[in-house]
Scaffold this active site. Structure first.
Site, PDB file in Angstrom:
ATOM      1  N   SER A  58      10.965  26.319 -14.168  1.00  0.00           N
ATOM      2  CA  SER A  58       9.674  26.882 -14.576  1.00  0.00           C
ATOM      3  C   SER A  58       9.905  28.193 -15.319  1.00  0.00           C
ATOM      4  O   SER A  58      11.004  28.466 -15.807  1.00  0.00           O
ATOM      5  CB  SER A  58       8.774  27.087 -13.349  1.00  0.00           C
ATOM      6  OG  SER A  58       7.446  27.397 -13.730  1.00  0.00           O
ATOM      7  N   ASN A  59       8.870  29.019 -15.411  1.00  0.00           N
ATOM      8  CA  ASN A  59       8.974  30.311 -16.090  1.00  0.00           C
ATOM      9  C   ASN A  59       8.108  31.334 -15.375  1.00  0.00           C
ATOM     10  O   ASN A  59       7.505  31.038 -14.338  1.00  0.00           O
ATOM     11  CB  ASN A  59       8.588  30.177 -17.566  1.00  0.00           C
ATOM     12  CG  ASN A  59       7.204  29.603 -17.746  1.00  0.00           C
ATOM     13  OD1 ASN A  59       6.220  30.181 -17.304  1.00  0.00           O
ATOM     14  ND2 ASN A  59       7.129  28.441 -18.392  1.00  0.00           N
TER      15      ASN A  59
END
Length: 396
Positions: free
Chosen positions: A205-206
């Site tokens: 993810s981020n």
């Protein structure tokens, strides 16, 4: 916006202009709103709860722990009920309390506990209104997205004249009922990160928190648009009046977005969609070992480009989160994907992601505008106003 069927909470604070507030409640009801009223202790020195109970057709709570309210938690009950909070009159003291986040009575507490738009109709002496402290509080509140109606200019209670008069009830109702710049427009917003599974428990993810996208969705709704928000996994509540569609992966966001895009007039892609996803995620948890683990990543679908490529598609606004050469990279993205506008910001080192404020450089084919660093709700309002103007220009 139309007031018909809206839940409007009217807060009345302790100024002589409170004598206008019962008439204001009447006019709001005439416009179709369901109105409930909260009085501060100071307001009760000018007007009575019984008066407002009569004109609103609702009981008027008298304190933070009103036993007549559900579970005695009136601030939560009313905060969730309201589609709009209107404080009229709003005194200098009320503005100061809201600016510092004080919560020592029912009205100030429910303002903190609500996600509904907040509107103030100030009323005070002209010198109090002009005082640097009051103007600083006004600027602070406006930076958070609070809307001010007035004050008007005219004769004040103390026989002086100048700015400080509360607008007349019909002026306030007319201002609230004015169609926003996006009235009748359908807006589709994507927000938050995506999660791309590595196995049954891990994902790629981020750092996106979704705050900017949610602020954009809220600002578009306040501008009168019918807003659909396609959201990755975030710890945020949907803005008032916004339809939310929850997704997790880039593929899910692509499907949900394309299902709505053809019917949207404006598409604003604030989501930080993963550019790559594990090619073959494991169905079970991958057990830790001493051996190196190689994960093959494959590109995800470019949602923004797909929407921009639609025949007769929406006015498309992209976001570019960059660490280097922000404007140049954003301009290249604008041209490559055929976007109508792009909002660029620098990320990393405490900027952009996971912060309460941001700054944007907004680009279009023959122009640009810098939006200075500000809290994300205020920045979103500026951005949506700019989008509305560019959209209107395109459709002339």
């Amino acid at each position: 916006m139309s007031l018909d069927g809206k839940h409007v909470l009217v807060g009345v604070t302790g100024g002589i202009a409170a004598y206008k507030s019962p008439h204001l409640v009447r006019r709001l009801r005439d416009a179709g709103a369901d109105v409930r009223v909260v009085l501060t202790a100071s307001a009760e020195r000018f007007v009575t709860a019984l008066t407002f109970q009569t004109v609103s057709a609702h009981p008027v709570p008298t304190g933070l722990w009103d036993p007549a309210a559900e579970t005695g938690m009136a601030h939560i009950e009313l905060a969730r009920w309201a589609d709009l909070i209107l404080i009229a009159p709003a005194t200098a003291e009320a503005m100061a309390k809201l600016a510092i986040g004080a919560a020592d009575d029912l009205l100030s507490t429910l303002c903190l506990a609500s996600e509904a738009p907040l509107v103030l109709a100030p009323a005070m002496n002209r010198i109090m209104w002009a005082h640097p402290a009051t103007q600083a509080n006004r600027a602070t509140l406006e930076s958070r997205g609070v809307r001010f109606l007035g004050p008007g200019i005219g004769t004040l209670a103390e026989a002086e004249s100048g700015p400080g008069r509360m607008l007349e009830p019909l002026e306030i109702v007319a201002a609230l009922a004015e169609p926003g710049p996006l009235a009748g427009v359908s807006v589709l917003v994507t927000a938050g990160p995506t999660r791309e599974p590595v196995d049954a428990v891990r994902y790629v993810s981020n750092r996106s928190s979704g705050r900017m996208g949610y602020a954009v969705a809220a600002a578009a709704a306040r501008a009168g648009a019918a807003v659909t928000l396609v959201s990755g996994p975030v710890a945020l509540a949907a803005p008032a009046g916004v339809e939310r569609v929850d997704v997790e992966t880039a593929a899910e966001m692509h499907v949900a977005t394309m299902a709505k895009a053809a019917d949207a007039d404006i598409f604003i892609a604030t989501a930080a969609v993963a550019d790559y996803a594990p090619a073959d995620p494991a169905a079970s948890k991958i057990k830790k070992s001493d051996a190196a683990l190689d994960i093959k990543l494959e590109p995800t679908v470019d949602i923004l480009a797909a929407v921009a490529a639609l025949a007769d598609g929406p006015f498309t606004v992209g976001f570019a989160a960059e660490t280097d050469d922000v404007e140049a990279n954003a301009r290249a993205k604008l041209e490559k994907k055929g976007l109508d506008m792009i909002a660029a910001n620098r990320v990393g080192a405490g900027q952009g992601f996971e912060t309460d404020d941001n700054a944007l450089t907004v680009l279009w084919s023959d122009g640009r505008k810098d939006l200075a660093r500000a809290p994300k709700p205020a920045l979103a309002m500026q951005l949506v106003d700019l989008i509305a103007r560019r959209y209107a220009n395109r459709n002339r």
